[in-house]
Design a protein around this motif. Structure first.
Motif, PDB file in Angstrom:
ATOM      1  N   SER A 144      -3.499   1.419  -6.583  1.00 56.07           N
ATOM      2  CA  SER A 144      -2.422   1.321  -7.583  1.00 56.07           C
ATOM      3  C   SER A 144      -2.824   0.471  -8.782  1.00 56.07           C
ATOM      4  O   SER A 144      -2.209   0.562  -9.848  1.00 56.07           O
ATOM      5  N   GLN A 197       2.744   7.210   0.434  1.00 60.07           N
ATOM      6  CA  GLN A 197       2.023   6.683   1.585  1.00 60.07           C
ATOM      7  C   GLN A 197       2.644   7.244   2.851  1.00 60.07           C
ATOM      8  O   GLN A 197       3.869   7.357   2.957  1.00 60.07           O
ATOM      9  N   GLU A 223      -0.898  -0.257   9.277  1.00 53.23           N
ATOM     10  CA  GLU A 223      -0.124  -0.678   8.116  1.00 53.23           C
ATOM     11  C   GLU A 223      -0.899  -1.610   7.188  1.00 53.23           C
ATOM     12  O   GLU A 223      -0.847  -1.474   5.962  1.00 53.23           O
ATOM     13  N   ILE A 224      -1.638  -2.549   7.757  1.00 48.50           N
ATOM     14  CA  ILE A 224      -2.361  -3.515   6.924  1.00 48.50           C
ATOM     15  C   ILE A 224      -3.447  -2.804   6.113  1.00 48.50           C
ATOM     16  O   ILE A 224      -3.603  -3.050   4.913  1.00 48.50           O
ATOM     17  N   LEU A 270      -3.508   0.411   5.308  1.00 52.35           N
ATOM     18  CA  LEU A 270      -2.849   1.308   4.356  1.00 52.35           C
ATOM     19  C   LEU A 270      -2.332   0.537   3.152  1.00 52.35           C
ATOM     20  O   LEU A 270      -2.532   0.948   2.005  1.00 52.35           O
ATOM     21  N   ASP A 271      -1.692  -0.594   3.401  1.00 51.91           N
ATOM     22  CA  ASP A 271      -1.146  -1.388   2.293  1.00 51.91           C
ATOM     23  C   ASP A 271      -2.256  -1.927   1.396  1.00 51.91           C
ATOM     24  O   ASP A 271      -2.124  -1.948   0.172  1.00 51.91           O
ATOM     25  N   GLY A 272      -3.352  -2.351   2.005  1.00 51.49           N
ATOM     26  CA  GLY A 272      -4.471  -2.865   1.220  1.00 51.49           C
ATOM     27  C   GLY A 272      -5.103  -1.787   0.360  1.00 51.49           C
ATOM     28  O   GLY A 272      -5.407  -2.002  -0.818  1.00 51.49           O
ATOM     29  N   ALA A 303      -3.646   1.033  -0.607  1.00 54.86           N
ATOM     30  CA  ALA A 303      -2.667   1.452  -1.612  1.00 54.86           C
ATOM     31  C   ALA A 303      -2.610   0.453  -2.772  1.00 54.86           C
ATOM     32  O   ALA A 303      -2.519   0.848  -3.944  1.00 54.86           O
ATOM     33  N   LEU A 304      -2.695  -0.835  -2.453  1.00 53.34           N
ATOM     34  CA  LEU A 304      -2.660  -1.860  -3.501  1.00 53.34           C
ATOM     35  C   LEU A 304      -3.870  -1.729  -4.421  1.00 53.34           C
ATOM     36  O   LEU A 304      -3.741  -1.780  -5.649  1.00 53.34           O
TER      37      LEU A 304
END
Length: 223
Positions: free
Chosen positions: A25, A35, A14-15, A17-19, A21-22
């Motif tokens: 974006s 995602q 998750e960490i 993926l979120d990084g 994706a950020l």
């Protein structure tokens, strides 16, 4: 760049993926369309969103990236997929490429390389991570993956072939120039033309193209 690339990313961490994706974006030319945390979720999102490009981890729960790639390619042979890999996943990288991925990145790739890979694959090219080892290059060369077979055969001058050999030996432009009595700037000009002819982005791409097209032999590489 005056177009938007609709992108779906998948990773079970998750960490990470979120990084990722950020970062994506925040790019003006990229639209994050979804995602996913595993292969099945990735397939669902791809079928719903029909993105321009997919970036997916190889090892994921429920369904891994290799199986998900095979499924996506079976539905859409033109799908553009980039594999995300760890250092010790050379066999799986080869499997991903044979399944239909058009490039791969190590997860520690920097922002510039990630964006370069996205652009290259979006424009129907391939992308090989800059830190590709000679061992992995040889494994890919022996595999069924060959993005060059349907393209028009490119010809290289004797001097270009000589420089291709030296690039594949990991020599710098200065070292090549010293060896064949050319200026560093002249060698860099040759290198730029070689990359353009091969439609590759870096030394790893040159090595892969040269191996697949019999411009060098595997035994010429430093494994």
């Amino acid at each position: 760049m005056n177009y938007d690339i609709r992108l779906v990313v998948a990773d079970d961490h998750e960490i990470f993926l979120d990084g990722l994706a950020l970062m994506l974006s925040r790019q003006d030319h990229i639209v994050l369309a979804g995602q996913a945390a595993d292969g099945r979720e990735l397939i669902e999102i791809v079928e719903k969103e029909n993105p321009d490009l997919v970036m997916t981890d190889i090892k994921m729960p429920r369904m891994d990236g290799i199986s998900a790639t095979r499924h996506i390619i079976s539905r859409n042979p033109e799908a553009r997929i980039i594999a995300l890999s760890m250092f010790d996943e050379e066999d799986q990288i080869v499997e991903m490429l044979e399944a239909g991925a058009k490039g791969y990145l190590l997860k520690n790739a920097d922002k510039q390389e990630i964006l370069e890979a996205i652009t290259s694959v979006y424009e129907d090219g391939t992308y090989y991570c800059r830190s590709t080892s000679a061992k992995l290059a040889a494994m890919i060369a022996r595999s069924k993956f060959n993005p060059y077979k349907q393209k028009e055969q490119v010809t290289f001058t004797d001097r270009e072939q000589e420089i291709i050999q030296l690039i594949c030996q990991q020599l710098t432009a200065q070292q090549i120039g010293d060896r064949i009595f050319l200026s560093k700037r002249t060698v860099e000009g040759y290198r730029t033309r070689i990359l353009e002819k091969m439609n590759v982005r870096n030394t790893a791409g040159v090595v892969m193209y040269a191996l697949k097209n019999n411009l060098i032999r595997e035994e010429d590489l430093i494994l």
